[in-house]
Design an enzyme around this catalytic site. Sequence first.
Site, PDB file in Angstrom:
ATOM      1  N   THR B  40       0.959  -1.261   0.118  1.00 46.80           N
ATOM      2  CA  THR B  40      -0.175   0.026   0.026  1.00 46.80           C
ATOM      3  C   THR B  40       0.596   1.266   0.010  1.00 46.80           C
ATOM      4  O   THR B  40       0.543   2.442  -0.227  1.00 46.80           O
ATOM      5  CB  THR B  40      -0.920   0.092   1.168  1.00 46.80           C
ATOM      6  OG1 THR B  40      -1.906  -1.338   1.322  1.00 46.80           O
ATOM      7  CG2 THR B  40      -1.216   1.483   1.416  1.00 46.80           C
ATOM      8  N   HIS B  43       1.560   2.582  -3.550  1.00 46.97           N
ATOM      9  CA  HIS B  43       0.539   2.698  -4.201  1.00 46.97           C
ATOM     10  C   HIS B  43       0.516   4.630  -3.779  1.00 46.97           C
ATOM     11  O   HIS B  43       0.412   4.386  -4.618  1.00 46.97           O
ATOM     12  CB  HIS B  43      -0.620   1.690  -3.983  1.00 46.97           C
ATOM     13  CG  HIS B  43      -0.789   0.812  -4.354  1.00 46.97           C
ATOM     14  ND1 HIS B  43      -0.234   0.247  -5.831  1.00 46.97           N
ATOM     15  CD2 HIS B  43      -0.881  -0.738  -3.990  1.00 46.97           C
ATOM     16  CE1 HIS B  43      -0.974  -0.777  -6.269  1.00 46.97           C
ATOM     17  NE2 HIS B  43      -1.063  -1.381  -4.562  1.00 46.97           N
TER      18      HIS B  43
END
Lengths: 340, 331
Positions: B40, B43
């Site tokens: 994450t 991202h």
Amino acid sequence: MRNRAAVMHGTHDIRLEERPVPEPDPKEVLVEIKAVGVCGSDVHYYEHGRIGSFVVEKPLILGHESSGVVVDLGNEVTKHEVGERVTLEPGVPCGRCRECRAGRYNLCPDVRFFATPPIDGAFANYVTIHEDFAFRLPDSMSDEVGALMEPLSVGIWASWKARIRGGEHVLVTGAGPIGLLAMRVALAFGATEATITDVSEERLEIARRSGATRAINVANEPLPDAGVEVDALIECSGNPAALKDGIRCIRPAGMAVVVGMGPGEETSIPLSYIQSKEITLTGTFRYANTYPTAIGLVSSGKVSLDDFATSHYGLDDTEEALQASGKDPANVKPVVVPGS
Amino acid sequence: MSVSVVWPGREGVEVESRNVPSPGSDELKVRVEASGLCGTDLHIASGEYPFARPGVTIGHEFAGTIVEVGPDVEGFSVGERVVVDPNIPCRTCEFCHSSRPHLCENPQALGVTLNGGLSEFAVLPAPQAYRVPEGLPPEAAALTEPLACTLHAVDLGDLRPGERALVLGAGPIGVLCAALLVAAGASEVLVSEPSRERRDHVRKVGAEPVEPESVSEGMADKVFECVGRSGTMRDAVEAVKPGGTVVWVGVAPPEAEVAVRPYDIFRRELTIRGTYTNPFTMERSLALLGSGRIDWETIVTHRIPLDRFEDAWSAHSEGAGLKVCVLPESS
């Protein structure tokens, strides 16, 4: 082929007799028995002649924790061959009733279960069983461990019912063979804490060696004072106080699973605790569909039973085997070896 | 002042010195002792994570020692070691009220919308903290959150002990998933992974690595896809037994699609489940780590101090090893 059998004629009355070698039905296999574990229920019949509504009225062969070798096949058998080593699931259900069709064949009212009057058990050289209830043993598994797939199944069923998940804390009350096996299974199912109780220091010591994270002698330290808080209780002692005190150790929304058989038809339970904590209380009766799992757990090393059998007896010493645990609590699992 | 890793709102992350305030009334301030890097975070850094707040201190897998306690906090004191559940539900929406806080309509998350733990110090709401069992080192404690997410996935797979499980992909989540399945009593845990190095990790956690080519139809009771690609998600559906469950654990790109045959789902009565974050699994995750059931030393392959954050970030971006863990500045 001679078929000798240890036959119970009444309480404290076991006689070695010769019986005809049974003929397998078309779907049955004939099995030469190699090992039979002694279960508390065998002892109960031997001592009291009955368990609840099951009464020994005619001579009965006890023993239902068994393994052996297939020596003959009924003419419609497709799953086994002669020479195969198998463990026997001792209850053959009707396969047609509502419970059987729902997959809970352990609740079949017409189940024919070894050593449950009037069905004979396995303290004998030969038995027959429906081929679906004989399970091939891996080469790595000994005969006596194969016989223990039966009590292990009781432990598996209890842990399934308790919905044990990784990281949970389980309380097992009673460190007899079933309690010890239920605890080992719960640990194999991912429980990270296993508290076990008993009043026998010998059995608690065995529990500690089997992976208990805490073993409490409730004769010295009553459960309500022990500060135990668990996700699930597996009651294996049959002691009403253990059930009552054990339930009060369960966290909100937890599970209480009753495996041990109490002395009476009825008992008192902490109802307001069950209500206010939303505890789920369930009984267990034997097991269903557990044998492949039992074999998998042991053959993969997740549960070790190599040290579980504590003594061995020939068929002619069956009576001694039935008395062994009562004389010595550390003699947790006597095993009868009919061929010896 | 605190050295912190910040997403500035454009591509990349920056290390800067910023002020970490005293805790609010129901908050704790911790000195961070270990902070794991997660997919994450990549991202967020690439600007692909819509929930991230520009200027946020990233890092949501962290453990530390309490240095200051807000005035209304009960049950925690200075000097205690805690690990953090970064996901903060609103506790008022329909989903929070129906015991699905992870599906909250207005969630906040440390390291995403609120300042997180890739930092010397962090402030967090006290209910997000869980006490670390004695003896569990910080880099193991920092695995609690990813393990809790994986534990939720395994819960949703509804594995019956004794069953055969298949995991696709041996990245950090795939290996954690395999370790949990082993701990949960699966009699066989197979992990399909093309990389030889990653297959070695699989063996260390007690599972059996297999070549992706050997994945075949109906080979497992439960299948856990831990890659996040359409192809493997489809393979997972093929590989499950009739009546079985497939859990898509891997995070696919938002626009990805998977071709599945509805007839298969019908005829083989399959269940396909998604899994999102870590509802109610932090305590069990900590219990598993504390009990030694999870071989965290195999999972944490990199330990890099905060003053060498660039090295940690590039190891993580390149997918080297499994879990990259950032430790406090070397002194």
